[in-house]
Design a protein around this motif. Sequence first.
Motif, short mmCIF file in Angstrom:
data_model
loop_
_atom_site.label_atom_id
_atom_site.label_comp_id
_atom_site.label_asym_id
_atom_site.label_seq_id
_atom_site.Cartn_x
_atom_site.Cartn_y
_atom_site.Cartn_z
N VAL A 85 40.94 26.44 -0.58
CA VAL A 85 39.59 26.77 -0.73
C VAL A 85 39.10 27.48 -2.15
CG1 VAL A 85 37.58 27.45 0.28
CG2 VAL A 85 39.54 27.21 1.76
N VAL A 86 39.85 28.13 -2.65
CA VAL A 86 39.69 28.82 -4.05
C VAL A 86 39.71 27.87 -5.00
CG1 VAL A 86 40.28 30.37 -5.68
CG2 VAL A 86 40.13 31.19 -3.38
N ALA A 90 36.79 26.47 -7.38
CA ALA A 90 36.73 26.36 -8.74
C ALA A 90 36.82 25.02 -9.51
CB ALA A 90 38.37 26.93 -9.18
N ALA A 91 37.27 23.90 -8.98
CA ALA A 91 37.21 22.57 -9.31
C ALA A 91 35.27 22.26 -9.32
CB ALA A 91 37.85 21.57 -8.41
N ASN A 92 34.90 22.61 -8.07
CA ASN A 92 33.35 22.32 -8.02
C ASN A 92 32.63 23.02 -9.18
OD1 ASN A 92 33.78 20.84 -5.93
ND2 ASN A 92 33.35 22.22 -4.33
N ALA A 93 33.18 24.20 -9.64
CA ALA A 93 32.39 25.26 -10.48
C ALA A 93 32.58 24.44 -11.90
CB ALA A 93 32.97 26.47 -10.44
N THR A 138 25.89 26.20 -9.22
CA THR A 138 27.17 26.37 -9.25
C THR A 138 27.57 27.27 -8.09
OG1 THR A 138 26.89 28.08 -10.93
CG2 THR A 138 27.52 26.11 -11.70
N LEU A 139 26.52 28.21 -7.57
CA LEU A 139 26.74 29.01 -6.49
C LEU A 139 26.89 28.04 -5.17
CD1 LEU A 139 27.10 31.70 -5.27
CD2 LEU A 139 24.72 32.02 -4.97
N THR A 140 25.94 27.04 -5.16
CA THR A 140 26.22 26.27 -4.11
C THR A 140 27.34 25.51 -4.02
OG1 THR A 140 23.65 26.13 -4.06
CG2 THR A 140 24.84 24.46 -3.03
N LEU A 193 32.66 16.17 -1.81
CA LEU A 193 33.87 16.22 -2.44
C LEU A 193 34.78 17.31 -1.84
CD1 LEU A 193 32.85 16.35 -6.27
CD2 LEU A 193 34.10 14.55 -4.97
N SER A 194 34.14 18.33 -1.44
CA SER A 194 34.93 19.50 -0.68
C SER A 194 35.42 18.97 0.57
CB SER A 194 34.00 20.78 -0.63
OG SER A 194 33.59 21.23 -1.72
#
Length: 202
Positions: A85-86, A90-93, A138-140, A193-194
């Motif tokens: 999950v981390v 991180a990839a999303n951010a 980015t928080l979302t 994506l997640s």
Amino acid sequence: MAFTTDIAAKLTRDASSLPQSGLGADRFRRFLDADLAAVHLFSRSARPRATRLLAIAISKLGNGWIYLLLFPALFFGLGWRGWPVVLIAAANAALLHVLYPIIKRRFLRKRPFHVDARLPSLLKTLDEHSFPSGHAMTLTGVLAPMVLAWPAMTVSAAVLVLSMAWSRIATAHHYPSDVVAGIALGAAISWPLSRYALTFFF
């Protein structure tokens, strides 16, 4: 392309870029005026010392520090299953940090305190443009895989996003439409994506 260019010109709030007449132009002017009026309302909520310091603290946490608090909480809830999950968060951010500056350069919307000198900026900005809110976006994006993998934190995630939204408007760095767009874009990109990425781990 022409439609996107027209909207981008309007969001700069440069009167010379707006059509001088027409129902659409009048409605958009009213929308911009309401957007700015909302910033004044939120800004007043940060006038007391306690709420001013809170708005500044939340905004600064959004520069990256908040993730140092979120990830330990995730490991507390999921144990070592939190590692995937981390990585997804991180990839999303990283992806959203690439995208939102491109969008900002496209729209070039001035921040509220640049448009109206009566609005105090409570802290330094990371860049010059307002639309969309990179903090909200980015928080979302970071919270999306966390909520999918650990639904029990949904309410906490909503409170975090709403708090960040309030702080970004209260500091006069963003309009409500900026944070709404940031949240919507962050969710639209990171949620599917997640969900896809998590199928490999859960």
